[in-house]
Scaffold this active site. Structure first.
Site, PDB file in Angstrom:
ATOM      1  CE  LYS A  14      -6.547  -1.835  -0.729  1.00 51.80           C
ATOM      2  NZ  LYS A  14      -5.188  -2.461  -0.699  1.00 51.80           N
ATOM      3  NE  ARG A  89      -6.570  -2.368   5.190  1.00 53.25           N
ATOM      4  CZ  ARG A  89      -6.325  -1.386   4.348  1.00 53.25           C
ATOM      5  NH1 ARG A  89      -7.262  -0.576   3.981  1.00 53.25           N
ATOM      6  NH2 ARG A  89      -5.135  -1.252   3.849  1.00 53.25           N
ATOM      7  NE  ARG A 128       2.420   2.381  -2.203  1.00 47.78           N
ATOM      8  CZ  ARG A 128       1.381   1.898  -1.545  1.00 47.78           C
ATOM      9  NH1 ARG A 128       0.200   1.861  -2.129  1.00 47.78           N
ATOM     10  NH2 ARG A 128       1.535   1.432  -0.337  1.00 47.78           N
ATOM     11  NE  ARG A 161       1.056   4.618   1.785  1.00 43.72           N
ATOM     12  CZ  ARG A 161      -0.019   3.868   1.596  1.00 43.72           C
ATOM     13  NH1 ARG A 161      -0.789   4.088   0.540  1.00 43.72           N
ATOM     14  NH2 ARG A 161      -0.322   2.898   2.418  1.00 43.72           N
ATOM     15  NE  ARG A 172       0.940  -1.067   4.688  1.00 42.12           N
ATOM     16  CZ  ARG A 172       1.185  -0.367   3.580  1.00 42.12           C
ATOM     17  NH1 ARG A 172       2.422   0.022   3.302  1.00 42.12           N
ATOM     18  NH2 ARG A 172       0.213  -0.059   2.756  1.00 42.12           N
TER      19      ARG A 172
HETATM   20  P1  AP5 Z   1      -1.509   0.698  -5.162  1.00 41.00           P
HETATM   21  O1  AP5 Z   1      -2.573   0.957  -6.163  1.00 41.00           O
HETATM   22  O2  AP5 Z   1      -0.967   1.876  -4.420  1.00 41.00           O
HETATM   23  O3  AP5 Z   1      -1.965  -0.463  -4.154  1.00 41.00           O
HETATM   24  P2  AP5 Z   1      -3.011  -0.421  -2.982  1.00 41.00           P
HETATM   25  O4  AP5 Z   1      -3.737  -1.718  -2.992  1.00 41.00           O
HETATM   26  O5  AP5 Z   1      -3.850   0.828  -3.027  1.00 41.00           O
HETATM   27  O6  AP5 Z   1      -1.996  -0.388  -1.770  1.00 41.00           O
HETATM   28  P3  AP5 Z   1      -2.029   0.435  -0.429  1.00 41.00           P
HETATM   29  O7  AP5 Z   1      -0.702   0.216   0.232  1.00 41.00           O
HETATM   30  O8  AP5 Z   1      -2.441   1.885  -0.644  1.00 41.00           O
HETATM   31  O9  AP5 Z   1      -3.085  -0.284   0.313  1.00 41.00           O
HETATM   32  P4  AP5 Z   1      -3.174  -0.379   1.767  1.00 41.00           P
HETATM   33  O10 AP5 Z   1      -4.460  -1.062   1.804  1.00 41.00           O
HETATM   34  O11 AP5 Z   1      -2.130  -1.016   2.565  1.00 41.00           O
HETATM   35  O12 AP5 Z   1      -3.013   1.150   2.242  1.00 41.00           O
HETATM   36  P5  AP5 Z   1      -4.102   2.184   2.706  1.00 41.00           P
HETATM   37  O13 AP5 Z   1      -3.641   3.513   2.266  1.00 41.00           O
HETATM   38  O14 AP5 Z   1      -5.460   1.725   2.352  1.00 41.00           O
HETATM   39  O15 AP5 Z   1      -0.332  -0.086  -5.911  1.00 41.00           O
HETATM   40  C1  AP5 Z   1       0.857  -0.428  -5.229  1.00 41.00           C
HETATM   41  C2  AP5 Z   1       2.074  -0.262  -6.172  1.00 41.00           C
HETATM   42  O16 AP5 Z   1       1.985  -1.251  -7.206  1.00 41.00           O
HETATM   43  C3  AP5 Z   1       2.097   1.104  -6.887  1.00 41.00           C
HETATM   44  O17 AP5 Z   1       3.437   1.477  -7.043  1.00 41.00           O
HETATM   45  C4  AP5 Z   1       1.449   0.821  -8.264  1.00 41.00           C
HETATM   46  O18 AP5 Z   1       1.946   1.671  -9.283  1.00 41.00           O
HETATM   47  C5  AP5 Z   1       1.877  -0.626  -8.500  1.00 41.00           C
HETATM   48  N1  AP5 Z   1       0.910  -1.427  -9.225  1.00 41.00           N
HETATM   49  C6  AP5 Z   1      -0.456  -1.403  -9.085  1.00 41.00           C
HETATM   50  N2  AP5 Z   1      -1.009  -2.318  -9.912  1.00 41.00           N
HETATM   51  C7  AP5 Z   1       0.016  -2.933 -10.570  1.00 41.00           C
HETATM   52  C8  AP5 Z   1       0.065  -3.982 -11.539  1.00 41.00           C
HETATM   53  N3  AP5 Z   1      -1.043  -4.564 -11.999  1.00 41.00           N
HETATM   54  N4  AP5 Z   1       1.276  -4.367 -11.994  1.00 41.00           N
HETATM   55  C9  AP5 Z   1       2.432  -3.779 -11.522  1.00 41.00           C
HETATM   56  N5  AP5 Z   1       2.449  -2.781 -10.617  1.00 41.00           N
HETATM   57  C10 AP5 Z   1       1.237  -2.367 -10.127  1.00 41.00           C
HETATM   58  O19 AP5 Z   1      -3.972   2.040   4.304  1.00 41.00           O
HETATM   59  C11 AP5 Z   1      -2.821   2.500   4.993  1.00 41.00           C
HETATM   60  C12 AP5 Z   1      -2.954   2.136   6.468  1.00 41.00           C
HETATM   61  O20 AP5 Z   1      -4.117   2.776   7.031  1.00 41.00           O
HETATM   62  C13 AP5 Z   1      -3.163   0.640   6.754  1.00 41.00           C
HETATM   63  O21 AP5 Z   1      -1.925  -0.060   6.815  1.00 41.00           O
HETATM   64  C14 AP5 Z   1      -3.867   0.687   8.106  1.00 41.00           C
HETATM   65  O22 AP5 Z   1      -2.961   0.931   9.152  1.00 41.00           O
HETATM   66  C15 AP5 Z   1      -4.768   1.921   7.964  1.00 41.00           C
HETATM   67  N6  AP5 Z   1      -6.109   1.576   7.429  1.00 41.00           N
HETATM   68  C16 AP5 Z   1      -6.608   1.895   6.201  1.00 41.00           C
HETATM   69  N7  AP5 Z   1      -7.863   1.424   6.070  1.00 41.00           N
HETATM   70  C17 AP5 Z   1      -8.171   0.806   7.240  1.00 41.00           C
HETATM   71  C18 AP5 Z   1      -9.306   0.080   7.700  1.00 41.00           C
HETATM   72  N8  AP5 Z   1     -10.412  -0.063   6.926  1.00 41.00           N
HETATM   73  N9  AP5 Z   1      -9.253  -0.465   8.939  1.00 41.00           N
HETATM   74  C19 AP5 Z   1      -8.179  -0.316   9.739  1.00 41.00           C
HETATM   75  N10 AP5 Z   1      -7.050   0.349   9.349  1.00 41.00           N
HETATM   76  C20 AP5 Z   1      -7.057   0.898   8.108  1.00 41.00           C
END
Ligand code: AP5
Length: 233
Positions: A14, A89, A128, A161, A172
């Protein structure tokens, strides 16, 4: 005015894809994880509460994140639309978003689900790295920085991270995939879901998102895109 929700399990891509689509549509990215990490870094009461859940791989409670995210969505820079990365989410969050947008005469235009199987996600998260200045995303295997340890874009150090350690990543997945699939169903039911294969290389996923989005604007999502079940369920 375009509101696009980007859906995907942790590590689906994402954060990688959001800026590309945002550039294409000329709207900002609002990322719930970034908002929460900023609150944690600032040491606010909300940040301290969020940190307790994030460090265990759990979702932050709905009332906390709904207020935080909807406040952000009301800011002037999002009045022309936005890419929503990481919110909603849960179904409760999706309904709160629908209601807030409806009150403003707006609605979610499309929800784009980046579909990747769980085991591939765990490998990705281990590799990552993000930059300390702006959170630019890298992957030691698939998308390394040009100079090891240094962000290509702003020159800041790149780090892992804290919630990307394997035990937290597995938590997660355990905690977050079921509510994610519920949200996917919510948008499938609304007829605005587009599913893309997130296992393709980063550029190909980006092209698939933009092509499917453009093809779907003003009409139902393309055949075979809106009803795909995905590989996590
Ligand atoms: P990346 O683009 O970083 O993936 P992502 O989907 O953004 O992953 P996140 O871990 O950031 O998502 P998340 O939803 O868990 O975390 P968030 O910060 O939102 O890509 C991942 C890796 O793969 C990278 O190294 C990239 O280079 C690589 N990659 C990407 N595409 C690729 C491809 N096609 N091929 C190969 N490699 C690829 O949330 C963090 C925490 O906050 C959550 O755990 C939760 O506790 C809290 N939180 C956030 N939002 C909410 C909510 N709405 N409700 C409740 N809690 C929440």
């Amino acid at each position: 005015m375009t509101v696009v929700v980007l859906l995907g399990a942790p590590g689906a891509g994402k954060g990688t894809q959001a800026p590309l689509l945002a550039r294409h549509l000329g709207v900002p990215v609002l990322a719930s994880g970034d908002l929460l990490r900023a609150a944690v870094a600032a040491g606010t009461a909300m940040g301290r509460e969020a940190d307790r859940y994030m460090s265990r791989g759990q979702l932050v409670p709905d009332p906390t994140i709904v207020k935080c995210f909807l406040d952000r969505l009301e800011q002037p820079d999002a009045q022309g639309g936005a890419i929503l990365d990481g919110f909603p989410r849960t179904r409760v969050q999706a309904q709160a978003l629908d209601q807030a947008l409806a009150e403003a005469g707006r609605a979610v235009d499309r929800a784009i689900y980046i579909d990747v199987p769980t085991e591939d996600l765990i490998t990705r998260m281990a590799n990552r790295r993000i930059c300390t200045a702006n959170g630019h995303v890298y992957n030691l295997a698939s998308n390394p920085p040009r100079r090891p340890g240094v962000c290509d874009i702003d020159g800041s150090p790149i780090v892992q991270r804290p919630d990307d350690e394997e035990a937290t990543v597995r938590a997660r997945m355990r905690e977050q995939i079921e509510p994610l699939l519920d949200v996917v169903d919510h948008y499938r039911g609304a007829g605005i879901l587009i599913t893309v294969d997130g296992l393709e290389p980063i550029d190909a996923v980006g092209r698939a998102i933009i092509t499917a989005f453009d093809a779907s604007v003003g009409e139902p999502p393309p055949a075979g895109a809106s009803s795909a079940a995905g590989r996590l369920g």
